[in-house]
Design a protein around this motif. Sequence first.
Motif, PDB file in Angstrom:
ATOM      1  N   THR A 120      31.223  22.137  -7.377  1.00  0.00           N
ATOM      2  CA  THR A 120      32.364  21.609  -6.625  1.00  0.00           C
ATOM      3  C   THR A 120      32.182  21.773  -5.120  1.00  0.00           C
ATOM      4  O   THR A 120      31.254  22.444  -4.649  1.00  0.00           O
ATOM      5  CB  THR A 120      33.651  22.339  -7.040  1.00  0.00           C
ATOM      6  OG1 THR A 120      33.593  23.692  -6.552  1.00  0.00           O
ATOM      7  CG2 THR A 120      33.822  22.347  -8.557  1.00  0.00           C
TER       8      THR A 120
ATOM      9  N   ALA B  61      40.087  20.364 -10.020  1.00  0.00           N
ATOM     10  CA  ALA B  61      39.425  19.354 -10.849  1.00  0.00           C
ATOM     11  C   ALA B  61      39.168  19.906 -12.247  1.00  0.00           C
ATOM     12  O   ALA B  61      39.082  21.125 -12.450  1.00  0.00           O
ATOM     13  CB  ALA B  61      38.114  18.916 -10.205  1.00  0.00           C
TER      14      ALA B  61
ATOM     15  N   ASN C 154      40.883  14.892 -11.004  1.00  0.00           N
ATOM     16  CA  ASN C 154      41.266  15.915 -10.037  1.00  0.00           C
ATOM     17  C   ASN C 154      42.746  15.803  -9.709  1.00  0.00           C
ATOM     18  O   ASN C 154      43.450  14.941 -10.235  1.00  0.00           O
ATOM     19  CB  ASN C 154      40.391  15.840  -8.779  1.00  0.00           C
ATOM     20  CG  ASN C 154      40.540  14.514  -8.046  1.00  0.00           C
ATOM     21  OD1 ASN C 154      41.489  13.761  -8.279  1.00  0.00           O
ATOM     22  ND2 ASN C 154      39.597  14.216  -7.155  1.00  0.00           N
TER      23      ASN C 154
END
Length: 323
Positions: A248, A298, A313
């Motif tokens: 991420t 997310a 998300n």
Amino acid sequence: MNDAQLIQVASEVIELEAQAVQGLLTKLNDSFVQACHLIIACEGRVVVTGMGKSGHIAGKIAATLASTGTPAFFVHPGEASHGDLGMITRQDVVLALSNSGETAEILTLLPIIKRLAVPMIAMTGRVESTLAKFSSAHLSNAVEQEACSLGLAPTASTTAALVMGDALAVTLMTLRGFTRDDFALSHPGGSLGRRLLVMVRDIMHTGEQLPVVAQDVSIMDALVEMTAKKLGMTAVVDQQGQLAGIFTDGDVRRLLEKAIDVKVTLLAEVMTVDCQVISQDVLAAEAMQVMEQKKINALIVVDANKQVTGALNMHDLIHAGIV
């Protein structure tokens, strides 16, 4: 009046209305049970009527009944005697609200209701009233006093009637086995409908929109995928295509503190392995709860075999009106 006196008056109103509601517990009796049986046995609809302030409460009760599995609608008693009485059929049940039990516009309808042999449930504050005596079942919303300082304006009595109506609607809902899915079908509009109807599969990114990379690629390759798909993350899969982890924007920020060559370092060395996942067959509102509880932005969507099927998300949830 000073400020303290204003608060005192408001407090007395709330206390009186709270007492009125609490007093309803002693009024739940065989007549309440009979009212439930009459409505459950009804092959038509519950026709709710009332005049003045009772009419406003009657309208709300009709709406609550209808939204919780009991077909119902409101008929104004004044209009009923000028044609709207035709809305009532022999298959219906009438629920009439009148605190005095002597409202002229409602009493005018009683001969027609009797001729149609339609069961009538009365909700009044006087058990000896004409309306109560005429009824097949009587629900009492009697109060010791109104919250109005003059003792005139319907206040505590209308609150009690509203709560009794809610008690009736929810009891019937439970008796019918009315489910969350049933509730959703009658509330398709607005944020409530979206929260109850929208599934993860309806809003998740799939196919070409789904960010996914193999675990043996470099961090740079993962960054390219994340930039292209614009979800702030990418799913990471093993050689069998099963979920191996997630990478991420947060991981990228943490890497900035380290002297790591993103062109040669493998993604498997820095990805988050134990990541949160969700099924496509749950409500999107549940996905929102998971994100809030885990403080993440997310989620990866996987099937029973841990194959990645989608991703979403917080922005997707906001766009769908879930948040």
